[in-house]
Enzyme design. Structure first.
Site, short mmCIF file in Angstrom:
data_model
loop_
_atom_site.label_atom_id
_atom_site.label_comp_id
_atom_site.label_asym_id
_atom_site.label_seq_id
_atom_site.Cartn_x
_atom_site.Cartn_y
_atom_site.Cartn_z
N ARG A 18 0.82 -1.22 0.00
CA ARG A 18 0.00 0.00 0.00
C ARG A 18 0.85 1.27 0.00
O ARG A 18 0.35 2.37 -0.22
CB ARG A 18 -0.94 0.00 1.23
CG ARG A 18 -2.12 -0.96 1.07
CD ARG A 18 -2.83 -1.20 2.39
NE ARG A 18 -2.07 -2.08 3.28
CZ ARG A 18 -2.46 -2.43 4.50
NH1 ARG A 18 -3.59 -1.97 5.00
NH2 ARG A 18 -1.71 -3.23 5.24
N THR A 85 1.37 -12.13 9.24
CA THR A 85 1.97 -11.80 10.54
C THR A 85 2.13 -13.04 11.44
O THR A 85 3.02 -13.08 12.28
CB THR A 85 1.14 -10.74 11.27
OG1 THR A 85 -0.25 -11.14 11.24
CG2 THR A 85 1.25 -9.38 10.60
N GLY A 138 -7.80 -4.32 11.63
CA GLY A 138 -8.57 -5.49 12.03
C GLY A 138 -9.59 -5.07 13.08
O GLY A 138 -9.29 -4.29 13.97
N LYS A 328 29.75 24.48 1.75
CA LYS A 328 29.85 23.02 1.71
C LYS A 328 31.23 22.57 2.15
O LYS A 328 32.22 23.11 1.69
CB LYS A 328 29.59 22.51 0.29
CG LYS A 328 29.55 21.00 0.20
CD LYS A 328 30.18 20.44 -1.06
CE LYS A 328 31.68 20.41 -0.99
NZ LYS A 328 32.33 19.75 -2.11
N ASN A 353 36.93 38.77 5.65
CA ASN A 353 35.65 39.21 5.12
C ASN A 353 35.49 38.69 3.69
O ASN A 353 36.37 38.91 2.85
CB ASN A 353 35.60 40.74 5.13
CG ASN A 353 34.23 41.24 4.72
OD1 ASN A 353 33.34 41.39 5.55
ND2 ASN A 353 34.07 41.50 3.44
N ASN A 362 35.64 25.42 -6.90
CA ASN A 362 36.32 24.26 -6.29
C ASN A 362 36.39 23.06 -7.22
O ASN A 362 37.11 22.12 -6.96
CB ASN A 362 35.60 23.86 -4.99
CG ASN A 362 34.17 23.47 -5.23
OD1 ASN A 362 33.50 24.00 -6.12
ND2 ASN A 362 33.68 22.54 -4.43
N TYR A 363 35.65 23.11 -8.32
CA TYR A 363 35.49 21.91 -9.17
C TYR A 363 36.00 22.21 -10.57
O TYR A 363 35.57 23.17 -11.20
CB TYR A 363 34.00 21.55 -9.19
CG TYR A 363 33.66 20.27 -9.90
CD1 TYR A 363 34.35 19.09 -9.64
CD2 TYR A 363 32.61 20.22 -10.83
CE1 TYR A 363 34.02 17.91 -10.29
CE2 TYR A 363 32.27 19.05 -11.47
CZ TYR A 363 32.98 17.89 -11.20
OH TYR A 363 32.65 16.73 -11.83
N SER A 381 34.06 42.07 -3.47
CA SER A 381 32.85 41.49 -4.06
C SER A 381 33.09 40.93 -5.45
O SER A 381 33.98 41.40 -6.17
CB SER A 381 31.77 42.57 -4.15
OG SER A 381 31.42 42.98 -2.85
C1 UD1 Z 1 -2.25 -5.75 11.06
C2 UD1 Z 1 -3.24 -6.64 11.79
C3 UD1 Z 1 -4.52 -5.83 11.99
C4 UD1 Z 1 -4.21 -4.57 12.78
C5 UD1 Z 1 -3.09 -3.75 12.12
C6 UD1 Z 1 -2.63 -2.66 13.05
C7 UD1 Z 1 -2.80 -8.96 11.10
C8 UD1 Z 1 -3.24 -10.10 10.27
N1 UD1 Z 1 -3.51 -7.81 11.02
O1 UD1 Z 1 -2.82 -5.46 9.81
O2 UD1 Z 1 -5.47 -6.60 12.71
O3 UD1 Z 1 -5.38 -3.78 12.90
O4 UD1 Z 1 -1.96 -4.58 11.82
O5 UD1 Z 1 -1.70 -1.81 12.47
O6 UD1 Z 1 -1.85 -9.09 11.84
N2 UD1 Z 1 4.64 -8.49 8.29
C9 UD1 Z 1 5.59 -9.49 8.31
N3 UD1 Z 1 5.39 -10.60 7.52
C10 UD1 Z 1 4.32 -10.74 6.72
C11 UD1 Z 1 3.34 -9.72 6.71
C12 UD1 Z 1 3.53 -8.60 7.51
O7 UD1 Z 1 6.57 -9.40 9.04
O8 UD1 Z 1 4.23 -11.76 6.03
C13 UD1 Z 1 4.87 -7.30 9.10
C14 UD1 Z 1 4.88 -6.03 8.25
O9 UD1 Z 1 6.22 -5.74 7.85
C15 UD1 Z 1 4.31 -4.98 9.17
C16 UD1 Z 1 3.48 -5.77 10.18
O10 UD1 Z 1 3.82 -7.13 10.01
O11 UD1 Z 1 5.30 -4.28 9.87
C17 UD1 Z 1 1.98 -5.59 9.94
O12 UD1 Z 1 1.70 -5.96 8.59
P1 UD1 Z 1 0.63 -5.17 7.75
O13 UD1 Z 1 0.53 -5.81 6.43
O14 UD1 Z 1 0.87 -3.72 7.82
O15 UD1 Z 1 -0.69 -5.54 8.58
P2 UD1 Z 1 -2.05 -4.77 8.57
O16 UD1 Z 1 -2.81 -5.14 7.36
O17 UD1 Z 1 -1.85 -3.34 8.84
CA CA Z 2 -0.09 -2.05 9.16
#
Ligand code: UD1
Ligand code: CA
Length: 434
Positions: A18, A85, A138, A328, A353, A362-363, A381
């Site tokens: 995103r 996650t 979520g 610089k 001054n 310089n270049y 000046s």
């Molecule tokens: C997540 C939560 C959501 C919550 C929101 C809050 C889950 C499934 N959802 O959604 O409920 O409201 O955060 O901000 O957890 N990441 C990994 N590996 C992956 C995918 C993501 O390490 O495979 C990391 C990302 O780098 C990021 C974090 O997990 O830092 C959250 O991932 P993101 O995709 O932003 O989750 P959200 O859709 O925001």
């Molecule tokens: Ca997020």
């Protein structure tokens, strides 16, 4: 604070589609440092066992974080087979009995804002906030005051989408909860991902104690888009500038000035409106006037601007830098450079001054060369100083001079302008008489 009470896991393996960027989301910067830097900085204040889960652009994430921190553990997620996650947690092994899991896209978290997660003995503490616009988060489904489950936006029914209590994305688990439930997660959902959030419904089913903790968006905002990034930047800037003002810096219209994390002020300083001060800059007892940009420089007992530009590695002491002066990689001590100059790769000493419009050339198109100017020199000046060049103490350079010689000796006048000719009545011959 007892740092061996809690382990912290930061999820930073996602791509962040995103953000619409080729750069990994957690590397986008806020106040001059990657988002992930800010969250690790807060984490190491309260834990001696910090693990960062990486996958997307893992080499550059690791390299950048290692340049700031020496004691963090990296785990690589098998993001191909276990995306999401929950998948990110599969190979994590922690030391302590309590585990705080943080999303890596929450740069506004402070050590203080995490304290609430440390002093409950529930099996799971999960962060929630209530939002007018819950879009993207979520939804937390609560029945009879008990948390039942978290439903991701993409899996939510029309009724669930109306819920405005959302999962902020920070959880404190006991170690046994992680060990038991992470291997049981499945990817039976809209995104075909392993959701960490599904642990909540499973734990509820087994009658574990789940305690919601109401947190503030100001500290727990998740950054998913460049719009979120700009909102977080403003919050971070307000924090940085508030701290500076509390410690004694005078700022005029502070909301118009940008100051990066890590810039240091000492003594009595004034920053007028519309300035940008970045990198490893140190400012001591100085007045920075409106519209000035300072990058990776040291300024002591000086005044700079309005509308001046100090580029990296400028060292300014007891000096006056006026409007439209660019400096610089130069050191100026006890100097006056009041108007419209470029000073690059130069070393200029006390009492000298620099007149309006003086340029250090310089270049030469291939290499950069040094300009060395001694004490009590008067550079008239509109002069050009073609480097490499040394101007000794007590030299006068006449206005409009192009100094090509390698060295001008003490006491000399350097003058290169041709003798002035005047041609009688030329104007009238050219334009005619009106
Ligand atoms: C997540 C939560 C959501 C919550 C929101 C809050 C889950 C499934 N959802 O959604 O409920 O409201 O955060 O901000 O957890 N990441 C990994 N590996 C992956 C995918 C993501 O390490 O495979 C990391 C990302 O780098 C990021 C974090 O997990 O830092 C959250 O991932 P993101 O995709 O932003 O989750 P959200 O859709 O925001
Ligand atoms: Ca997020």
């Amino acid at each position: 604070m007892n740092k061996d009470k809690i382990s912290i896991v930061i999820l930073a393996a996602g791509q962040g589609s995103r953000m619409k960027s080729t750069k990994a989301k957690v590397l986008h910067s806020i106040s001059g440092k990657p988002m992930l830097y800010h969250i690790i900085k807060s984490s190491v204040e309260i834990s001696d066992d910090v693990t960062v889960v990486i996958a997307h652009q893992k080499e550059s994430v690791k390299e950048q974080m290692n340049s700031y921190f020496s004691n963090i553990t990296f785990v690589v997620q098998d993001a191909k087979n276990f995306p999401g996650t929950g998948g990110a947690m599969r190979d994590v092994r922690v030391k302590n009995e309590k585990v705080l899991v943080l999303n890596g896209d929450m740069p506004l978290i402070t050590a203080d804002s995490l304290k609430g997660f440390l002093d409950s003995d529930a099996d799971i503490i999960m962060s929630i906030f209530n939002l007018v616009n819950p879009d993207g988060y979520g939804r937390v489904i609560i029945e009879n005051t008990q948390v039942q489950k978290i439903v991701e936006q993409k899996d939510a029914s029309a009724d669930e989408l109306k819920v405005t209590t959302v999962n902020a994305g920070v959880y404190a688990f006991s170690k046994s909860v992680i060990e038991k439930y992470i291997p049981l997660l499945n990817n039976d959902n809209a995104q075909k991902e392993y959701y960490l959030t599904d642990v909540i419904a499973m734990a509820k089913e087994d009658r574990l104690r789940i305690s919601p903790l109401l947190v503030e968006e100001e500290y727990f905002k998740g950054i998913n888009s460049k719009l979120d990034l700009a909102v977080a930047e403003e919050i971070m800037q307000n924090r940085i500038k508030s701290e500076l003002m509390k410690s004694g810096v005078i700022m005029q219209l502070p909301q118009t000035t940008y100051i990066e994390d890590g810039v240091i002020f000492e003594g009595e300083c004034i920053v007028e409106n519309g300035c940008r001060i970045t990198g490893k800059t140190l400012i001591v007892n100085s007045h920075i006037k409106a519209g000035t940009v300072i990058e990776d420089s040291i300024v002591k007992n000086s005044d700079v601007g309005p509308l001046a530009h100090l580029r990296p590695a400028s060292f300014i002491e007891d000096t006056h830098i006026g409007n439209f002066v660019e400096v610089k990689k130069s050191s100026l001590k006890g100097v006056k450079a009041g108007h419209l100059s470029y000073i690059g790769d130069a070393q200029i000493d006390e009492g000298t001054n620099i007149g309006a419009g003086v340029i250090t050339c310089n270049y030469d198109g291939i290499n950069k060369h040094k300009t060395i100017i001694g004490k009590n020199v008067f550079v008239g000046s509109d002069s050009q100083l073609i480097a490499p060049i040394t101007i000794e103490d007590d030299v006068m350079v006449a206005a409009g001079t192009t100094v090509r010689s390698g060295k001008i000796e003490s006491g000399h006048l350097a003058v290169s302008s041709a003798k002035l000719r005047t041609i009688k009545d030329f104007y009238y011959k050219f334009f005619g008489k009106k």
